[in-house]
Design an enzyme around this catalytic site. Structure first.
Site, PDB file in Angstrom:
ATOM      1  N   GLY A  69       0.985  -1.234  -0.207  1.00 49.58           N
ATOM      2  CA  GLY A  69      -0.147   0.123   0.008  1.00 49.58           C
ATOM      3  C   GLY A  69       0.846   1.315   0.042  1.00 49.58           C
ATOM      4  O   GLY A  69       0.598   2.309  -0.840  1.00 49.58           O
ATOM      5  N   THR A  70       1.843   1.355   0.813  1.00 55.79           N
ATOM      6  CA  THR A  70       2.660   2.644   0.807  1.00 55.79           C
ATOM      7  C   THR A  70       3.326   2.865  -0.490  1.00 55.79           C
ATOM      8  O   THR A  70       3.308   3.804  -0.893  1.00 55.79           O
ATOM      9  CB  THR A  70       3.925   2.505   1.902  1.00 55.79           C
ATOM     10  OG1 THR A  70       3.236   1.947   3.226  1.00 55.79           O
ATOM     11  CG2 THR A  70       4.815   3.470   2.336  1.00 55.79           C
ATOM     12  N   ASN A 149      -8.049   3.789   8.611  1.00 58.86           N
ATOM     13  CA  ASN A 149      -7.571   2.478   9.372  1.00 58.86           C
ATOM     14  C   ASN A 149      -7.504   2.674  10.817  1.00 58.86           C
ATOM     15  O   ASN A 149      -7.349   1.573  11.584  1.00 58.86           O
ATOM     16  CB  ASN A 149      -5.980   2.241   8.859  1.00 58.86           C
ATOM     17  CG  ASN A 149      -5.351   3.803   9.176  1.00 58.86           C
ATOM     18  OD1 ASN A 149      -5.731   4.547   8.482  1.00 58.86           O
ATOM     19  ND2 ASN A 149      -4.403   3.639   9.856  1.00 58.86           N
ATOM     20  N   GLN A 179      -7.651  -0.425   3.363  1.00 56.18           N
ATOM     21  CA  GLN A 179      -8.638  -1.097   4.461  1.00 56.18           C
ATOM     22  C   GLN A 179     -10.065  -1.663   3.986  1.00 56.18           C
ATOM     23  O   GLN A 179     -10.889  -2.146   4.631  1.00 56.18           O
ATOM     24  CB  GLN A 179      -8.745  -0.007   5.612  1.00 56.18           C
ATOM     25  CG  GLN A 179      -7.406   0.195   6.276  1.00 56.18           C
ATOM     26  CD  GLN A 179      -6.912  -1.135   7.155  1.00 56.18           C
ATOM     27  OE1 GLN A 179      -7.545  -2.011   7.431  1.00 56.18           O
ATOM     28  NE2 GLN A 179      -5.562  -0.812   7.672  1.00 56.18           N
ATOM     29  N   SER A 199      -3.378  -3.330  -0.801  1.00 54.49           N
ATOM     30  CA  SER A 199      -2.294  -4.149  -0.100  1.00 54.49           C
ATOM     31  C   SER A 199      -2.617  -5.580   0.037  1.00 54.49           C
ATOM     32  O   SER A 199      -3.923  -5.554   0.442  1.00 54.49           O
ATOM     33  CB  SER A 199      -1.908  -3.244   1.217  1.00 54.49           C
ATOM     34  OG  SER A 199      -0.866  -4.236   1.785  1.00 54.49           O
ATOM     35  N   ALA A 200      -1.708  -6.624   0.002  1.00 49.54           N
ATOM     36  CA  ALA A 200      -2.169  -7.793   0.141  1.00 49.54           C
ATOM     37  C   ALA A 200      -2.452  -8.320   1.510  1.00 49.54           C
ATOM     38  O   ALA A 200      -3.062  -9.202   2.133  1.00 49.54           O
ATOM     39  CB  ALA A 200      -1.113  -9.108  -0.472  1.00 49.54           C
ATOM     40  N   THR A 237      12.775  -6.540 -10.628  1.00 52.58           N
ATOM     41  CA  THR A 237      12.012  -8.043 -10.805  1.00 52.58           C
ATOM     42  C   THR A 237      10.817  -8.226  -9.916  1.00 52.58           C
ATOM     43  O   THR A 237      10.696  -7.857  -8.593  1.00 52.58           O
ATOM     44  CB  THR A 237      13.226  -9.334 -10.224  1.00 52.58           C
ATOM     45  OG1 THR A 237      14.234  -8.556 -11.110  1.00 52.58           O
ATOM     46  CG2 THR A 237      12.736 -10.556 -10.595  1.00 52.58           C
ATOM     47  N   CYS A 325      -0.077   1.424  12.055  1.00 50.30           N
ATOM     48  CA  CYS A 325       0.916   1.696  10.965  1.00 50.30           C
ATOM     49  C   CYS A 325       1.761   2.742  11.636  1.00 50.30           C
ATOM     50  O   CYS A 325       2.971   3.027  11.041  1.00 50.30           O
ATOM     51  CB  CYS A 325      -0.068   2.172   9.801  1.00 50.30           C
ATOM     52  SG  CYS A 325      -1.029   0.818   9.061  1.00 50.30           S
TER      53      CYS A 325
END
Ligand code: PLP
Length: 381
Positions: A69-70, A149, A179, A199-200, A237, A325
């Protein structure tokens, strides 16, 4: 143990961990390599892109993989400003964004951009009418999070998108959906944002993996340059095992979203009911009733949040003080400040955040532990 810190990060699904391990070990080819081993990795990458795009009703070509996310947020904000600086220098945002956004905006201010913050009400909500008034000819970017969040407040981002596009169609709209993803439906045919960040690890996927939705026709300048991976937008990569794990988590999380939300709502309601009956005068609920059910911010009167957090830890119950966070700073969070929570409460703010694997018995146990902690604390004073 009871894990009520799912907005900080989630436990990965078992099948995600197994898939990441299998691909890391067996399919270690570089998708940029021309040989068949590389092409196998590329096929996994493109299949994952397709699966993730489907969860958003997007074209796979609109998905760019990042490290989380960042990074997505940094790229959306700084990359838009760089690409659009000849059209204007005015940016609109809110004071309760994640630090990934606020710090990126600060960098832009130092570079000469004007960042104007929209007001939020006592629940953290923006006023779409104010947004309409503040969009100018030279507004190049509007940046608003979908779900906060720390409190779970849901911003009217679909309405904001309509307003932005009707007042100034050139203004880029970025939504931080870190979120919200997997917890609220996100359909890029309906939500007319230009860029959306994801974000995962907030949806039981691997850490350090994310994606950006970049609508066809939206211009951003890359931050990471090099080998030109991800259509030149994000060199480096590509993390094929992590991305496959992200797709696996996203397909499961989005398909069981309603079922998870039902469970989560029950856990939240049980915790609120138990706390209200056990300690009605000692709690203040900061989260709005119509916020995301999985995030519940509660302030406890005249007790420091660190004291509660560590005492809960003794009961093997894990929560956050404010936001994990921006954690480890011993100050009141910028979100709690923006909500004007009065002094006997603001120091004792705890965020409980739930997932579909929690249950109501855990909520009762947590309330009981909190009652013991507050009673002990009162006696020791
Ligand atoms: N945006 C929001 C709303 C978040 O809650 C977080 C993390 O907690 C982020 C961005 C950053 O995401 P990541 O941890 O993947 O960098």
């Amino acid at each position: 143990m009871i894990y009520f810190d799912n907005s900080a990060t989630t436990k990965p699904y078992k099948e995600v961990v197994d898939l990441v391990a299998k691909i890391s070990y067996e399919e270690f080819g570089n998708p940029a390599s021309l040989h068949s081993f590389g092409m196998r990795a590329e096929r996994i990458l493109e299949q994952s892109r397709k699966q993730l795009a489907e969860t958003l009703k997007a074209d796979p070509e609109e998905i760019i993989f990042t490290s989380g996310g960042t990074e997505s947020i940094n790229m959306a904000i700084k990359g838009t400003a760089e690409a659009m600086k000849r059209s204007g220098k005015h940016i609109l945002s809110t004071p309760i964004e994640h630090p990934a956004a606020l710090e990126s905006l600060k960098v832009l201010e130092e570079m000469g951009f004007t960042v104007e913050m929209l007001n939020v009400d006592d629940k953290g909500r923006i006023d779409p009418e104010e947004l309409k008034r503040k969009i100018r000819k030279d507004t190049i970017l509007v940046n608003i999070m979908m779900v906060n969040n720390e409190t779970g407040v849901i911003q009217p981002v679909a309405e904001a998108a309509q307003i932005i596009k009707s007042v100034n169609p050139k203004t880029v709209f970025h939504v931080d959906a870190v979120q919200a993803y997997g917890k609220l439906p996100i359909d890029t045919r309906k939500l007319k944002a230009d860029i959306i960040s994801f974000s995962a690890h907030k949806i039981h996927g691997p850490r350090g993996v994310g994606m950006m939705y970049l609508r066809h026709g939206t211009k951003i300048r890359p931050i990471l340059t090099g080998g030109g991976q991800e259509k030149q937008y994000r060199s480096g990569t590509v993390n094929v095992p992590g991305i496959a794990g992200f797709a696996c988590a996203a397909v499961r999380k989005t398909s069981q979203m309603e079922e998870d939300n039902r469970t989560i709502r029950q856990v939240r309601e049980r915790l609120i009911a138990e706390l209200k009956s056990r300690m009605p005068d000692q709690i203040r609920i900061n989260s709005p009733e119509d916020g995301l059910p999985g995030i519940l911010s509660i302030s406890f009167r005249s007790v420091k949040s660190e004291v509660i957090l560590h005492a809960l830890e003794q009961h093997e119950i894990y929560v956050s003080s404010g936001s994990a966070c921006s954690s480890k700073k011993n100050s009141i969070s910028h979100v709690i400040k923006a909500l004007n929570i009065p002094a006997p409460w603001s120091d004792g703010t705890i965020r409980f955040s739930f997932c579909g694997e929690n249950n109501e018995e855990e909520a009762t146990a947590c309330a009981q532990a909190l009652q013991e902690i507050l009673n002990t604390y009162a006696l020791s004073k």
